[in-house]
Design a protein around this motif. Sequence first.
Motif, PDB file in Angstrom:
ATOM      1  N   ILE C 158       0.843  -1.201   0.000  1.00  0.00           N
ATOM      2  CA  ILE C 158       0.000   0.000   0.000  1.00  0.00           C
ATOM      3  C   ILE C 158       0.877   1.249   0.000  1.00  0.00           C
ATOM      4  N   THR C 161       1.973   2.473  -3.499  1.00  0.00           N
ATOM      5  CA  THR C 161       1.008   3.276  -4.260  1.00  0.00           C
ATOM      6  C   THR C 161       0.694   4.577  -3.529  1.00  0.00           C
ATOM      7  N   SER C 163       2.734   6.415  -1.753  1.00  0.00           N
ATOM      8  CA  SER C 163       3.784   7.431  -1.941  1.00  0.00           C
ATOM      9  C   SER C 163       3.903   7.850  -3.404  1.00  0.00           C
ATOM     10  N   SER C 164       3.413   7.036  -4.324  1.00  0.00           N
ATOM     11  CA  SER C 164       3.401   7.458  -5.731  1.00  0.00           C
ATOM     12  C   SER C 164       2.385   8.565  -5.970  1.00  0.00           C
ATOM     13  N   HIS C 165       1.382   8.610  -5.111  1.00  0.00           N
ATOM     14  CA  HIS C 165       0.292   9.576  -5.300  1.00  0.00           C
ATOM     15  C   HIS C 165       0.185  10.571  -4.141  1.00  0.00           C
ATOM     16  N   ASN C 166       1.136  10.545  -3.196  1.00  0.00           N
ATOM     17  CA  ASN C 166       1.062  11.422  -2.022  1.00  0.00           C
ATOM     18  C   ASN C 166      -0.277  11.290  -1.307  1.00  0.00           C
ATOM     19  N   ARG C 167      -0.666  10.051  -1.073  1.00  0.00           N
ATOM     20  CA  ARG C 167      -1.965   9.808  -0.468  1.00  0.00           C
ATOM     21  C   ARG C 167      -1.880   9.448   1.008  1.00  0.00           C
ATOM     22  N   PHE C 169      -3.655   6.810   3.681  1.00  0.00           N
ATOM     23  CA  PHE C 169      -4.463   5.592   3.774  1.00  0.00           C
ATOM     24  C   PHE C 169      -4.836   5.288   5.219  1.00  0.00           C
ATOM     25  N   LYS C 218       6.640  14.512   4.393  1.00  0.00           N
ATOM     26  CA  LYS C 218       6.415  13.110   4.060  1.00  0.00           C
ATOM     27  C   LYS C 218       5.552  13.006   2.818  1.00  0.00           C
ATOM     28  N   SER C 219       5.850  12.027   1.980  1.00  0.00           N
ATOM     29  CA  SER C 219       5.146  11.925   0.709  1.00  0.00           C
ATOM     30  C   SER C 219       3.878  11.094   0.819  1.00  0.00           C
ATOM     31  N   ARG C 252      -7.631   7.357   1.154  1.00  0.00           N
ATOM     32  CA  ARG C 252      -8.132   6.056   0.740  1.00  0.00           C
ATOM     33  C   ARG C 252      -8.244   5.139   1.953  1.00  0.00           C
TER      34      ARG C 252
END
Lengths: 328, 328, 328, 328
Positions: C158, C161, C163-167, C169, C218-219, C252
């Motif tokens: 998780i 994905t 950190s690829s989108h700065n999300r 969770f 933090k990303s 998410r």
Amino acid sequence: MASKIKKIGVFTSGGDSPGMNAAIRSVVRTCAYLKVDCVGIFRGYQGMIEGDFKPMDARSVNNIINKGGTILKSARCDDFRTPEGRKIAYEQLKAEGIDAFVVIGGDGSFTGAMIFNKEYDFPVIGIPGTIDNDIFGTSFTLGFDTALNTVVDCIDKIRDTASSHNRLFFVEVMGRDVGHIALNAGVGAGAEEILIPEENRGLDRLLESLKRSKQSGKSSSIVIVAEGDKTGKNVFELKEYVEEHLPIYDVRVSVLGHMQRGGAPSCYDRVLASRMGVKAVEALLEGRTNLMVGVRDNKLILTPIEKAIKGTSKLDKELIRVSEIMTT
Amino acid sequence: MASKIKKIGVFTSGGDSPGMNAAIRSVVRTCAYLKVDCVGIFRGYQGMIEGDFKPMDARSVNNIINKGGTILKSARCDDFRTPEGRKIAYEQLKAEGIDAFVVIGGDGSFTGAMIFNKEYDFPVIGIPGTIDNDIFGTSFTLGFDTALNTVVDCIDKIRDTASSHNRLFFVEVMGRDVGHIALNAGVGAGAEEILIPEENRGLDRLLESLKRSKQSGKSSSIVIVAEGDKTGKNVFELKEYVEEHLPIYDVRVSVLGHMQRGGAPSCYDRVLASRMGVKAVEALLEGRTNLMVGVRDNKLILTPIEKAIKGTSKLDKELIRVSEIMTT
Amino acid sequence: MASKIKKIGVFTSGGDSPGMNAAIRSVVRTCAYLKVDCVGIFRGYQGMIEGDFKPMDARSVNNIINKGGTILKSARCDDFRTPEGRKIAYEQLKAEGIDAFVVIGGDGSFTGAMIFNKEYDFPVIGIPGTIDNDIFGTSFTLGFDTALNTVVDCIDKIRDTASSHNRLFFVEVMGRDVGHIALNAGVGAGAEEILIPEENRGLDRLLESLKRSKQSGKSSSIVIVAEGDKTGKNVFELKEYVEEHLPIYDVRVSVLGHMQRGGAPSCYDRVLASRMGVKAVEALLEGRTNLMVGVRDNKLILTPIEKAIKGTSKLDKELIRVSEIMTT
Amino acid sequence: MASKIKKIGVFTSGGDSPGMNAAIRSVVRTCAYLKVDCVGIFRGYQGMIEGDFKPMDARSVNNIINKGGTILKSARCDDFRTPEGRKIAYEQLKAEGIDAFVVIGGDGSFTGAMIFNKEYDFPVIGIPGTIDNDIFGTSFTLGFDTALNTVVDCIDKIRDTASSHNRLFFVEVMGRDVGHIALNAGVGAGAEEILIPEENRGLDRLLESLKRSKQSGKSSSIVIVAEGDKTGKNVFELKEYVEEHLPIYDVRVSVLGHMQRGGAPSCYDRVLASRMGVKAVEALLEGRTNLMVGVRDNKLILTPIEKAIKGTSKLDKELIRVSEIMTT
């Protein structure tokens, strides 16, 4: 061959998938090998508009081939859908001296690239990166193989507990429009039933199938449900429906979610990404544009992006039949 | 269609590979689905000669799709190479009422099946099960994909320690006659050099390459060596050679060995096995014989066993080139 | 030492956990080693009442040490809560000649064993098998270590994905009453915040923490939420709450669910299960009863089942502090 | 509390192990949390002598908790064994303003730290990082748990192929002086026999045991051999010996090698590393020195480095007995 292209940009766009880093690495190293400059563009079209660039050499992609996600980050970008946004993007690329780009992503990302290519006659090549395998013009997209392994590994675990308790599980996997993950992972995990967006065989059939499975002496049942399944019910509603109509089962639900997008890529995805990156750069240097790299019969092919976007990636009928035979 | 075939035998033979159980399961369940009897034959041709048979129904293959190895066991069998041995085997099959068989294995196993078919006009279909991917007539053999994942997973681990110590590792992988595992896993694992049986580019080139890798600033180097590599030196001798001629490296050796044959099959191998099992049984029921099931362009095809044995499974030249570009 | 006990029953009860098969194997093999008969009881107390027994020898537990789930199945059983049910169970055990039993499970299963022991003076020993680690009298329950590895492996995916989108969770993990999984997996996965049943530090604190995390550069952020978290909001409500009050995040949700119960047990769980099985059988043969085997300071200990049930397994305060420091 | 220590160095030394990065991260973040400067020292004592330093803040250790190896690299260093070398190291530390250091490594690394501490009254704290678990003063060293999981995973794979062919495998695992890995992984993998450095029970016993195993009907056998095994024969010689004296077996050898050192750390190792890093920094700030952080009964303890070096980490006799019972 002296190409006019001296500096290539590379970026990832849309949902990330395992193998994107391997593709970035391949594009960067192929540029280094062929003595062309390479620039990483962060966060897809958004970073292009913001000029978020970074020159990359062969060493800057060390030790990323086995990493999930994307070191260049990804993002969705509304601005690029406007002519104004694309104009700024073009100016940023020109200012940086970027002559062409490789976009790694899915349908939406390719649409943007195609429009941009038409508006500015800017050379673009696409590499299909998405776990959904929903792109015409390639048998496999980057990340699909890895996602399948992740899904069957999860279901193997769920099977352990399902068969210890004689339970039925509804397991939701990704796939809004196409059932590639559901169908392949369903066969691979030995699922009793697979519900896909492409066809709705009805709830009666599901009940029949589950009844038969129980009678045949199976100790547990797994039903795979693609997100975009067309029964009109989500996994939680399916659970309730079965509990009401088939009370012989103790039912549970599992939604696998975003972990399907992550993880170290499989060898297949790493190799495919490496091959596609070489092909993409070489195509650009040969003066080609507006094409997507794909793989068919284990050979790399190029398909016009327009066709890749408009076509649909159909489920294999033979595999649907195999899935039915396997649940005997 | 009323086939003359009423009872099909299935067995695994030669070196085992991940996906064999999934193929057994598929053969058994396809027989059940098509109302044909199915008999498992233990330990390949040896068990055939000894009459080591067991009737199998759909439930007898529950929960094996994700298991490595083969529940029917495998063995090499010298007796089957003699006319006397094959005669006994034929009598055992007849006594059990077996009309046809599906053999899951490699070249040697297919050769036996072909001879047997010619001598006794006995219907046989082969399914290619070997991690080496060294069989003509199919793009992928069962177990190859899984073995690649196992190898890159091991090398990812070795890379962790290699780059912590700036070391060079020679890693030996399986492949006596063909370099498919070495080449694919080498690309997938980001190896600096790959030594394969198909071509010997000489030790000088290896030293050059390693010297260049060090100068380029890489913190570690992995050289993949196929068992059948043609440098004339095994991995231990290669280590000594490099230590003597290129003392800038601290060199280590790792021989991955038999673990490459085991483990839960990848989703790809499970799906391929499921598809091939269906195809094999259907081919027999259609009256076909002496054929091997293969996959090409993601479609199942049938190739005469004789051609499958005589042909060679060549390395992809494009992939060799990709491997060179990637080590830039 | 001549023990009066000649035949020992073994069963699993309640929620299954990885390591249960290893414990069954150990009980069976210890019985064989010490020349005592052993009987497997299927589906816990339910199978006991139904007389669902099977004699087991050393070979009947071959190749199960690495399997998740339980070959003896598990079930919850209402009948055993009644004196009538327990009477039937007792009669079944006597009819089979079973003198004593080892129960592998959690609190509920032990309560049944304790009552049964008191009513019929029947020798019982418990082995703690549950992923929740919520049992007093042992530092580790069987399955806890494996579940932690499963959870961090999922969160690593998780994270790719995210950190690829700065999300951000929210990830829900098991633990209705205790936060052992959440706390340990949260530290192991590098979570930014961990919400546990033992303490509710309020939603304001969560928002503060997330704001600080974003500001620190933090990303991506992962918040682990135990099922039994006391904020009064489940993961989906938490998502909405944060989206409303902290719109800087793209949020998410992922609910890991039952896969946490499955999978091949870790080496630690296999070893612990092997040790506990030996200890359980030896305790019975020494005439001891109504005790649970536990591990403390890497030594096996015995605790009265009554104490094991009534005590609580507290979170380590030091580890809570470590979790806070790590999110700096 | 106002500590005199304002800047702490951290480094890894000797053989790397999974969890070292998690420990580095913990030291760095604890320093950040407690407002103390932190400096990473590359390549252990070698980098200290060369002044290979890098200031580290909380963000510089993002996303490393799950990585094998060590981002600070490791090396063996002969110079540090000389007074001259240590003098230069001291001067480098002073020049950088480093007041104290945390060394993550094994016996050899701790010896260096102890001598340095005595010569220069320089505050040092050790964290035990080695897969061998061969350090007195702690129940678990960082990396041991992960290595055990790696080993049993490999042996599970080998078992697949071993049992398909009824073969005997000698599997060599790490452990020159102590048999912790061999014993624990042997029990965890269900090995038939375990040969450890601590005791030589003779080759006759091995033959007896293998003969009995075959007679008992087992389909395969795995013998785990620690590198430092005292039979006087290595795994290849053991193979020959058994083939000569017990020709009923088809014997193979596998040397697991360096992959045992790599891979993503287990949750246990990540948590332990996080805890130890906090403890190490706090101990330094409290003015303590020349101690090693360990874990016992799930609590952190401090042991004088001198004792840690001189003591020996003994095998658990109870576990040796369990291993014998399990092979029944």
